[in-house]
Design an enzyme around this catalytic site. Structure first.
Site, PDB file in Angstrom:
ATOM      1  N   LYS A  13      -1.862 -12.765  -5.365  1.00  0.00           N
ATOM      2  CA  LYS A  13      -1.976 -12.735  -6.831  1.00  0.00           C
ATOM      3  C   LYS A  13      -0.733 -13.299  -7.507  1.00  0.00           C
ATOM      4  O   LYS A  13      -0.822 -14.123  -8.404  1.00  0.00           O
ATOM      5  CB  LYS A  13      -2.198 -11.304  -7.358  1.00  0.00           C
ATOM      6  CG  LYS A  13      -3.498 -10.668  -6.931  1.00  0.00           C
ATOM      7  CD  LYS A  13      -3.722  -9.339  -7.626  1.00  0.00           C
ATOM      8  CE  LYS A  13      -2.677  -8.287  -7.340  1.00  0.00           C
ATOM      9  NZ  LYS A  13      -2.676  -7.771  -5.950  1.00  0.00           N
ATOM     10  N   ARG A  88      -5.455  -1.184 -12.529  1.00  0.00           N
ATOM     11  CA  ARG A  88      -5.623  -0.846 -11.115  1.00  0.00           C
ATOM     12  C   ARG A  88      -6.567   0.328 -10.922  1.00  0.00           C
ATOM     13  O   ARG A  88      -6.819   0.721  -9.784  1.00  0.00           O
ATOM     14  CB  ARG A  88      -4.249  -0.479 -10.543  1.00  0.00           C
ATOM     15  CG  ARG A  88      -3.621  -1.603  -9.729  1.00  0.00           C
ATOM     16  CD  ARG A  88      -2.302  -1.082  -9.257  1.00  0.00           C
ATOM     17  NE  ARG A  88      -1.797  -1.666  -8.061  1.00  0.00           N
ATOM     18  CZ  ARG A  88      -0.949  -2.702  -8.042  1.00  0.00           C
ATOM     19  NH1 ARG A  88      -0.610  -3.301  -9.140  1.00  0.00           N
ATOM     20  NH2 ARG A  88      -0.468  -3.114  -6.894  1.00  0.00           N
ATOM     21  N   ARG A 127       6.361 -10.670   4.278  1.00  0.00           N
ATOM     22  CA  ARG A 127       6.773 -11.170   2.955  1.00  0.00           C
ATOM     23  C   ARG A 127       8.246 -10.862   2.674  1.00  0.00           C
ATOM     24  O   ARG A 127       8.750  -9.788   2.996  1.00  0.00           O
ATOM     25  CB  ARG A 127       5.903 -10.509   1.875  1.00  0.00           C
ATOM     26  CG  ARG A 127       6.295 -10.947   0.482  1.00  0.00           C
ATOM     27  CD  ARG A 127       5.193 -10.713  -0.499  1.00  0.00           C
ATOM     28  NE  ARG A 127       5.018  -9.291  -0.807  1.00  0.00           N
ATOM     29  CZ  ARG A 127       4.122  -8.865  -1.699  1.00  0.00           C
ATOM     30  NH1 ARG A 127       3.325  -9.706  -2.315  1.00  0.00           N
ATOM     31  NH2 ARG A 127       4.017  -7.571  -1.936  1.00  0.00           N
ATOM     32  N   ARG A 160      10.721  -5.819   0.309  1.00  0.00           N
ATOM     33  CA  ARG A 160      10.429  -4.684  -0.570  1.00  0.00           C
ATOM     34  C   ARG A 160      10.146  -3.443   0.276  1.00  0.00           C
ATOM     35  O   ARG A 160       9.529  -3.535   1.327  1.00  0.00           O
ATOM     36  CB  ARG A 160       9.195  -5.005  -1.424  1.00  0.00           C
ATOM     37  CG  ARG A 160       9.486  -5.910  -2.602  1.00  0.00           C
ATOM     38  CD  ARG A 160       8.259  -6.461  -3.269  1.00  0.00           C
ATOM     39  NE  ARG A 160       7.131  -5.533  -3.437  1.00  0.00           N
ATOM     40  CZ  ARG A 160       6.003  -5.840  -4.070  1.00  0.00           C
ATOM     41  NH1 ARG A 160       5.845  -7.036  -4.619  1.00  0.00           N
ATOM     42  NH2 ARG A 160       5.024  -4.976  -4.175  1.00  0.00           N
TER      43      ARG A 160
HETATM   44  P1  AMP Z   1       2.581  -4.910  -7.092  1.00  0.00           P
HETATM   45  O1  AMP Z   1       3.845  -5.658  -7.273  1.00  0.00           O
HETATM   46  O2  AMP Z   1       1.517  -5.307  -8.092  1.00  0.00           O
HETATM   47  O3  AMP Z   1       2.066  -4.948  -5.672  1.00  0.00           O
HETATM   48  O4  AMP Z   1       2.902  -3.378  -7.407  1.00  0.00           O
HETATM   49  C1  AMP Z   1       3.843  -2.657  -6.636  1.00  0.00           C
HETATM   50  C2  AMP Z   1       3.706  -1.164  -6.910  1.00  0.00           C
HETATM   51  O5  AMP Z   1       3.954  -0.914  -8.305  1.00  0.00           O
HETATM   52  C3  AMP Z   1       2.322  -0.576  -6.646  1.00  0.00           C
HETATM   53  O6  AMP Z   1       2.120  -0.242  -5.277  1.00  0.00           O
HETATM   54  C4  AMP Z   1       2.363   0.650  -7.547  1.00  0.00           C
HETATM   55  O7  AMP Z   1       3.150   1.673  -6.977  1.00  0.00           O
HETATM   56  C5  AMP Z   1       3.111   0.134  -8.778  1.00  0.00           C
HETATM   57  N1  AMP Z   1       2.176  -0.437  -9.771  1.00  0.00           N
HETATM   58  C6  AMP Z   1       2.076  -1.745 -10.163  1.00  0.00           C
HETATM   59  N2  AMP Z   1       1.129  -1.900 -11.078  1.00  0.00           N
HETATM   60  C7  AMP Z   1       0.594  -0.667 -11.284  1.00  0.00           C
HETATM   61  C8  AMP Z   1      -0.454  -0.171 -12.107  1.00  0.00           C
HETATM   62  N3  AMP Z   1      -1.174  -0.987 -12.897  1.00  0.00           N
HETATM   63  N4  AMP Z   1      -0.714   1.167 -12.069  1.00  0.00           N
HETATM   64  C9  AMP Z   1      -0.006   2.000 -11.274  1.00  0.00           C
HETATM   65  N5  AMP Z   1       0.971   1.583 -10.459  1.00  0.00           N
HETATM   66  C10 AMP Z   1       1.281   0.269 -10.454  1.00  0.00           C
END
Ligand code: AMP
Length: 215
Positions: A13, A88, A127, A160
């Protein structure tokens, strides 16, 4: 154009969002990036989010919804935006609907990138992310020119915490149980554009462009 990018962690994404924002000149609104920035800045909100993120769980809506509401009202989002990693859950999608209605906006398309779990684990565990600009790299599929250094900004690459094995498993379960229902949700609203996320970055991007073309 107002877009949502939906799909499991590791499906690409972030990578595709960067190309889409360049082409359509709309900002990428990544809740994950905003939360990581809050952690880096040491803010209270960041501290609240960190524990959830490190173990691959979702951060509570009380933290996330306010961030998005403020961001889609910003000047640079008035001509369009791309939501990456939000919503989400069905609850977040409902809340987004209310925010957009208040702001007099609608969603045009929900792009849903798809890939199987074996592929996702391979992508996530290898990654590496730039600590400065968040550009993604991969130990096998997308190596930087100079080891450990971002090609784009010279920032240091890191893994990460949530790209480590146990957190990856949790994130995939979280996606299946909490986020996947959004596929039916947006299908019901006739906004869903499914896209096969396997193959090269260019091949996936070409499919995205095809999905966004008017029928
Ligand atoms: P991402 O970078 O999109 O993979 O997000 C990394 C982490 O951030 C996720 O595993 C969640 O812990 C948190 N996170 C990101 N977006 C959301 C969201 N819309 N709702 C809740 N937690 C989020």
């Amino acid at each position: 154009m107002n877009l949502i990018l939906l799909g499991p962690p590791g499906v690409g994404k972030g990578t595709q969002a960067k190309r889409l924002t360049d082409e359509y000149r709309v900002p990428q609104i990544s809740t994950g990036d905003m939360l990581r920035a809050a952690i880096k800045a040491g803010s209270r909100l960041g501290m609240e989010a960190k524990g959830f993120m490190d173990r691959g769980a979702l951060v509570p809506d009380s933290v996330v919804l306010g961030l998005v509401d403020e961001r889609i009202r910003a000047a640079d989002a008035q001509k369009g935006f791309m939501l990456d990693g939000f919503p989400r859950t069905v609850g977040q999608a409902d809340a987004l609907g209310v925010m957009l209605e208040k702001a007099g906006k609608t969603i045009d398309h929900v792009l849903c990138l798809q890939a199987n779990n074996d592929e996702l684990v391979k992508r996530l565990s290898g990654r590496r992310t730039c600590s400065k600009c968040s550009a993604p790299f991969h130990v096998e599929f997308k190596q930087p020119k100079k080891p450990g250094v971002c090609d784009a900004c010279g920032g240091e690459l890191y893994q990460r915490d949530d790209d480590k094995e146990e957190a990856i498993r949790n994130r995939l379960v979280t996606y299946d149980t909490q986020t996947k229902p959004l596929i039916e949700y947006y299908k019901g609203k006739k906004l869903l554009r499914p896209v096969d996320g396997l193959g090269s970055m260019d091949a996936v991007y070409a499919r995205i462009q095809g999905a966004l073309r008017p029928a």
